[in-house]
Design a protein around this motif. Structure first.
Motif, PDB file in Angstrom:
ATOM      1  N   ALA A  82      52.144  49.465  43.876  1.00 46.50           N
ATOM      2  CA  ALA A  82      51.134  50.087  42.997  1.00 46.50           C
ATOM      3  C   ALA A  82      51.286  51.600  42.961  1.00 46.50           C
ATOM      4  N   LEU A  87      48.820  52.588  37.836  1.00 45.36           N
ATOM      5  CA  LEU A  87      47.406  52.228  37.875  1.00 45.36           C
ATOM      6  C   LEU A  87      46.626  52.945  36.782  1.00 45.36           C
ATOM      7  N   VAL A 255      48.925  50.896  49.082  1.00 50.48           N
ATOM      8  CA  VAL A 255      48.824  51.778  47.917  1.00 50.48           C
ATOM      9  C   VAL A 255      48.966  53.237  48.344  1.00 50.48           C
ATOM     10  N   MET A 375      45.318  43.731  41.212  1.00 47.73           N
ATOM     11  CA  MET A 375      44.405  44.731  41.745  1.00 47.73           C
ATOM     12  C   MET A 375      42.952  44.261  41.651  1.00 47.73           C
TER      13      MET A 375
END
Length: 401
Positions: A82, A87, A255, A375
């Motif tokens: 990620a 994102l 992350v 997510m």
């Protein structure tokens, strides 16, 4: 009882995956409805073990520690893949999907508790057969089942939660493909996957990857660091307002570590290796979870609970078709996300990923779906679900729970 250790459990899981691959390859119904190999193989093995137990008295137990670790490795790999720049791309669709998922949680609990009361049962049984286990999964079910048993005296809450979560895991894997197949009739199908040059993480598990010893070593090290930090944060926040499942903290740590390495140290991370290791962990996790199904326990569920679970399955499919698909754009990406929503709306996020992979490996990648669903399913849904469960527990206590 024949108890298999971690090594023999891994061997059994490998057999399940091979069996599932053969079944999906040769049975048109499974192939055409995009049933994941782990679901097909695991369910057949679970039935075989039930028959063996009932006819000979011989039963098998599987080591659960490896399954838990594989789940954590999978979620951590999602965190490591990620990149913040990706994102940000989620943007408005990410927010819309969170709202849609939260709406489904509310629907599940209204349906579950409403049916429980209508069938003359404690409303908390309907809550267990609602978002506690269906959206929440086994871990969430065990945690909230214990709360309902200890604080509200609900008999058999934990056992019932495990049974409902197990049932949901199977149903989530079974309905995702048919829902996507129905929706594919409504939109223009994408290009054949062979025409795509870009292969994003988790989207094409059978594609060849550029993986070497150095990349594997580096990725395993990042996984180990993220899991260690996540486990420490889990202990640190236990019994506080910040308490979340261990895998969520590991995902979050992944992350942070990924973006520190990428944007602070300017070092390129091997997404291909993260992809490979994450998919291996996912496949074995699903195989172990499904071959460990206690079908005898499911068969022993009271009729009202079976009715509630059956109706919840229909409601999930209808919600995915008429709500998730439409609010997410009524396009191919929306189809893949709808299949994913069926996966974690009834079972777990790994099931959602497996559902989506079954679609994308046939009809082509969906970068948007694989950016948003993991997510939401692994992070945002737990936060939303916990908050809403607390509200419905208060409602249930007033209804006589």
């Amino acid at each position: 009882m024949i108890q298999l250790n971690a090594y023999l459990t891994l061997v059994a899981a490998t057999i399940v995956l091979l069996l599932g691959t053969v079944l999906v390859r040769h049975i048109g119904f499974l192939r055409n409805n995009h049933i994941p190999e782990a679901v097909a193989g695991g369910f057949i093995v679970a039935i075989a073990l039930l028959v063996l137990s009932e006819t000979t008295g011989i039963s098998f137990g599987f080591d659960g520690s490896l399954q838990t670790m594989l789940m954590i490795v999978f979620f951590t790999s999602i965190g490591l893949s990620a990149d913040f720049s990706r994102l940000i791309q989620g943007g408005k669709p990410l927010v819309i999907f969170v709202i849609a998922v939260s709406a489904m949680i509310v629907v599940q609990n209204i349906v579950g508790m409403g049916l429980a009361v209508a069938l003359g049962q404690n409303p908390f049984y309907g809550l267990i057969a609602g978002s506690i286990t269906l959206t929440g999964g086994h871990g969430n079910g065990a945690a909230w089942g214990a709360v309902l048993a200890e604080k509200y005296g609900l008999e058999g809450a934990v056992e019932l939660a495990m049974a409902c979560a197990t049932f949901g895991l199977v149903l989530g894997g079974l309905i995702g493909g048919p829902v996507a197949r129905h929706l594919l009739k409504k939109v223009k199908q994408p290009k054949n996957e062979a025409e795509y040059e870009v292969q994003e993480a988790f989207e094409e598990p059978t594609a060849k990857r550029k993986v070497n010893t150095a990349s594997i070593t580096e990725t395993v090290g990042m996984l180990a660091i993220s899991i260690s930090v996540g486990s420490y944060l889990d202990v640190l926040t236990k019994d506080t307002i910040m308490q979340m499942p261990t895998f969520v903290w590991c995902l979050f740590s992944g992350v942070i570590l990924r973006n520190i390495v990428t944007h602070v140290f300017r070092r390129q991370v091997s997404d291909e290796t993260i992809d490979v290791l994450g998919n291996v962990a996912l496949s074995f996790f699903l195989a172990m979870a499904l071959m460990s199904l206690k079908l005898a326990q499911l068969a022993g569920l009271a009729a009202p609970i079976l009715i509630i679970i059956a109706i919840q399955t229909v409601v999930m499919a209808l919600f995915a078709i008429y709500v998730t698909f439409r609010v997410m754009g009524s396009n191919y990406d929306a189809i893949v996300m709808s299949a994913g929503h069926c996966g974690f709306g009834l079972g777990a996020t790994p099931t959602a990923i497996a559902n989506m992979q079954a679609i994308t490996k046939v009809f082509g990648p969906s970068h948007k779906a694989f950016l948003i669903v993991p997510m939401v399913g692994a992070f945002f849904v737990d936060i939303s679900n916990s908050a809403l469960i607390k509200i419905f527990i208060e409602i249930g206590s007033k209804l006589g729970g």
